[in-house]
Motif scaffolding. Structure first.
Motif, PDB file in Angstrom:
ATOM      1  N   TYR A 281       2.444 -40.258  43.256  1.00  0.00           N
ATOM      2  CA  TYR A 281       2.285 -39.793  44.867  1.00  0.00           C
ATOM      3  C   TYR A 281       0.688 -39.069  44.865  1.00  0.00           C
ATOM      4  CZ  TYR A 281       7.120 -38.797  45.792  1.00  0.00           C
ATOM      5  OH  TYR A 281       8.573 -39.347  45.652  1.00  0.00           O
TER       6      TYR A 281
ATOM      7  N   GLN B 102      -3.325 -30.714  51.541  1.00  0.00           N
ATOM      8  CA  GLN B 102      -2.269 -31.573  52.372  1.00  0.00           C
ATOM      9  C   GLN B 102      -0.905 -31.819  51.461  1.00  0.00           C
ATOM     10  OE1 GLN B 102      -3.787 -34.897  53.776  1.00  0.00           O
ATOM     11  NE2 GLN B 102      -6.176 -34.095  54.338  1.00  0.00           N
ATOM     12  N   GLY B 103       0.003 -32.584  51.967  1.00  0.00           N
ATOM     13  CA  GLY B 103       1.241 -32.729  51.487  1.00  0.00           C
ATOM     14  C   GLY B 103       1.082 -34.016  50.526  1.00  0.00           C
ATOM     15  N   LEU B 104       2.335 -34.649  50.058  1.00  0.00           N
ATOM     16  CA  LEU B 104       2.327 -35.585  49.338  1.00  0.00           C
ATOM     17  C   LEU B 104       2.410 -36.869  50.049  1.00  0.00           C
ATOM     18  CD1 LEU B 104       3.316 -33.244  47.458  1.00  0.00           C
ATOM     19  CD2 LEU B 104       4.745 -34.795  46.027  1.00  0.00           C
TER      20      LEU B 104
ATOM     21  N   GLN C  48      13.823 -35.239  42.055  1.00  0.00           N
ATOM     22  CA  GLN C  48      12.597 -35.822  41.042  1.00  0.00           C
ATOM     23  C   GLN C  48      11.888 -34.422  40.409  1.00  0.00           C
ATOM     24  OE1 GLN C  48      10.009 -37.867  43.836  1.00  0.00           O
ATOM     25  NE2 GLN C  48      11.583 -38.868  44.786  1.00  0.00           N
TER      26      GLN C  48
ATOM     27  N   PHE D 110       8.639 -33.573  38.468  1.00  0.00           N
ATOM     28  CA  PHE D 110       7.145 -34.031  38.569  1.00  0.00           C
ATOM     29  C   PHE D 110       6.340 -33.529  37.332  1.00  0.00           C
ATOM     30  CE2 PHE D 110       6.129 -35.360  42.969  1.00  0.00           C
ATOM     31  CZ  PHE D 110       7.654 -34.858  43.647  1.00  0.00           C
ATOM     32  N   GLY D 111       5.452 -34.121  37.038  1.00  0.00           N
ATOM     33  CA  GLY D 111       4.293 -33.900  36.220  1.00  0.00           C
ATOM     34  C   GLY D 111       3.141 -33.072  36.772  1.00  0.00           C
TER      35      GLY D 111
ATOM     36  N   PHE E 111      15.717 -31.222  50.533  1.00  0.00           N
ATOM     37  CA  PHE E 111      15.357 -30.722  49.343  1.00  0.00           C
ATOM     38  C   PHE E 111      14.252 -29.628  49.695  1.00  0.00           C
ATOM     39  CE2 PHE E 111      16.954 -33.975  46.553  1.00  0.00           C
ATOM     40  CZ  PHE E 111      17.100 -35.290  47.422  1.00  0.00           C
TER      41      PHE E 111
ATOM     42  N   TYR F 247      10.996 -28.022  47.424  1.00  0.00           N
ATOM     43  CA  TYR F 247      10.338 -28.256  45.911  1.00  0.00           C
ATOM     44  C   TYR F 247       9.309 -26.797  45.826  1.00  0.00           C
ATOM     45  CZ  TYR F 247      11.916 -32.481  44.645  1.00  0.00           C
ATOM     46  OH  TYR F 247      12.917 -33.508  44.414  1.00  0.00           O
TER      47      TYR F 247
ATOM     48  N   GLN G 238       5.498 -25.334  44.284  1.00  0.00           N
ATOM     49  CA  GLN G 238       4.210 -25.711  43.264  1.00  0.00           C
ATOM     50  C   GLN G 238       3.733 -24.485  43.169  1.00  0.00           C
ATOM     51  OE1 GLN G 238       1.300 -28.453  45.125  1.00  0.00           O
ATOM     52  NE2 GLN G 238       1.180 -29.313  43.259  1.00  0.00           N
TER      53      GLN G 238
ATOM     54  N   LEU H  58       5.062 -29.822  40.764  1.00  0.00           N
ATOM     55  CA  LEU H  58       6.229 -29.378  41.777  1.00  0.00           C
ATOM     56  C   LEU H  58       7.452 -29.471  40.795  1.00  0.00           C
ATOM     57  CD1 LEU H  58       4.306 -30.787  43.907  1.00  0.00           C
ATOM     58  CD2 LEU H  58       6.138 -31.448  45.235  1.00  0.00           C
TER      59      LEU H  58
ATOM     60  N   LEU I 200       3.090 -22.724  46.816  1.00  0.00           N
ATOM     61  CA  LEU I 200       3.323 -23.475  47.872  1.00  0.00           C
ATOM     62  C   LEU I 200       4.669 -24.476  47.798  1.00  0.00           C
ATOM     63  CD1 LEU I 200       1.256 -24.991  49.963  1.00  0.00           C
ATOM     64  CD2 LEU I 200       0.612 -26.580  48.194  1.00  0.00           C
TER      65      LEU I 200
ATOM     66  N   PHE J  82       7.343 -26.977  49.605  1.00  0.00           N
ATOM     67  CA  PHE J  82       7.495 -28.204  50.424  1.00  0.00           C
ATOM     68  C   PHE J  82       8.760 -28.575  50.479  1.00  0.00           C
ATOM     69  CE2 PHE J  82       3.285 -30.160  49.882  1.00  0.00           C
ATOM     70  CZ  PHE J  82       2.572 -29.487  48.887  1.00  0.00           C
TER      71      PHE J  82
ATOM     72  N   ILE K   9      11.833 -40.733  49.846  1.00  0.00           N
ATOM     73  CA  ILE K   9      11.542 -39.224  50.455  1.00  0.00           C
ATOM     74  C   ILE K   9      10.310 -39.154  50.993  1.00  0.00           C
ATOM     75  CG2 ILE K   9      10.775 -38.686  48.076  1.00  0.00           C
ATOM     76  CD1 ILE K   9      12.621 -36.249  48.338  1.00  0.00           C
TER      77      ILE K   9
ATOM     78  N   PHE L 254       8.157 -35.881  52.341  1.00  0.00           N
ATOM     79  CA  PHE L 254       7.619 -34.648  51.852  1.00  0.00           C
ATOM     80  C   PHE L 254       6.806 -34.009  53.241  1.00  0.00           C
ATOM     81  CE2 PHE L 254       8.573 -33.698  47.409  1.00  0.00           C
ATOM     82  CZ  PHE L 254       8.781 -34.865  47.166  1.00  0.00           C
ATOM     83  N   GLY L 255       7.212 -32.699  53.497  1.00  0.00           N
ATOM     84  CA  GLY L 255       6.396 -31.888  54.557  1.00  0.00           C
ATOM     85  C   GLY L 255       4.865 -31.841  53.933  1.00  0.00           C
ATOM     86  N   SER L 256       4.293 -31.095  54.780  1.00  0.00           N
ATOM     87  CA  SER L 256       2.759 -30.870  54.560  1.00  0.00           C
ATOM     88  C   SER L 256       2.561 -29.409  53.682  1.00  0.00           C
ATOM     89  CB  SER L 256       1.932 -30.536  55.884  1.00  0.00           C
ATOM     90  OG  SER L 256       2.469 -29.646  56.797  1.00  0.00           O
TER      91      SER L 256
END
Lengths: 115, 114
Positions: free
Chosen positions: A35, A41-43, A104, A106-107, B34, B36, B38, B44, B88, B90, B102, B104-106
């Protein structure tokens, strides 16, 4: 156990240079995702690999972007002829399988800055 | 096409008060949903998910989320906020009935003041 790792954690490069980002997924995870996250911003989905199936490259923004994965292990994301708009955090994630219900992992991401 | 919206860029809450982070979604079939989180300078982390069954899902760190099919929402909640919840958040959705990716939202930045 070990989580998803990414290297380098930070990369500063000059416009026009090529960069290679690395992702080590969790052992045994067959699905791997890349990603892009621009500041604030989002992913943004880039590409995903599932086992030996052909990767889904539908999110790659241009032909300057490519990715490879060796079996069910390491993946590298390559950006050729970098542009300033490529500056972002690049996140890698893995999951046990590519099932819609599977979360998922994430790293920490690679922060890429193109000057 | 599937989509997810987080209408608030930022949510500010006093420590000890309840918090809600909003999420609405759109899918053609049934959704998997989902949340998540951050934390600064970290990747995340999965918080919770709705697959099927009870509409109220409980997750990590005391968070819960309620699936509301009629309102196509999946708001994240916590009864009593902690300063350490500042991060943050998501929301993400995936259509059960297809091989879709999938989405993701902003993101919503949650700030908890002492």
């Amino acid at each position: 156990g070990a989580g998803v790792s990414q290297s380098p954690s930070n990369k500063v490069t000059e416009k026009g240079k090529d960069v290679e980002l690395r992702c080590d997924p969790i052992s045994g995870h067959t699905a791997l995702y890349w990603y892009r996250q621009r500041l604030g911003q989002g992913l943004e989905f880039l590409i995903y690999f599932q086992g030996n199936s052909a990767p889904d490259k539908s999110g790659l923004p241009s032909d300057r972007f490519s990715a490879e994965r060796t079996g069910e292990s390491v993946s590298t994301l390559t950006i050729q002829r970098t542009q300033q708009e490529d500056s972002a955090v690049y996140l890698c994630a893995s999951s046990r399988r590519d099932s819609p219900s599977t979360e998922q992992y994430f790293g920490p991401g690679t922060r890429l800055t193109v000057t | 096409a599937q989509s997810v919206a987080q209408p608030e860029d930022q949510v500010n809450v006093a420590e000890g008060n309840p918090l809600t982070v909003k999420c609405t979604y759109s899918v053609s079939g049934n959704p998997y949903l989902f949340w998540y989180v951050q934390y600064p300078n970290r990747g995340l982390q999965f918080l919770l998910k709705y697959i099927t069954g009870d509409n109220l899902v409980k997750g990590s760190y005391g968070f819960e989320a309620e699936f509301n099919k009629s309102q196509t929402s999946f708001h994240l909640k916590k009864p009593s906020a902690l300063v350490s919840d500042s991060a943050l958040y998501f929301c993400a959705v995936r259509d059960v009935s297809s091989a879709s990716k999938i989405i993701f939202g902003s993101g919503t930045r949650l700030s908890i003041r002492p």
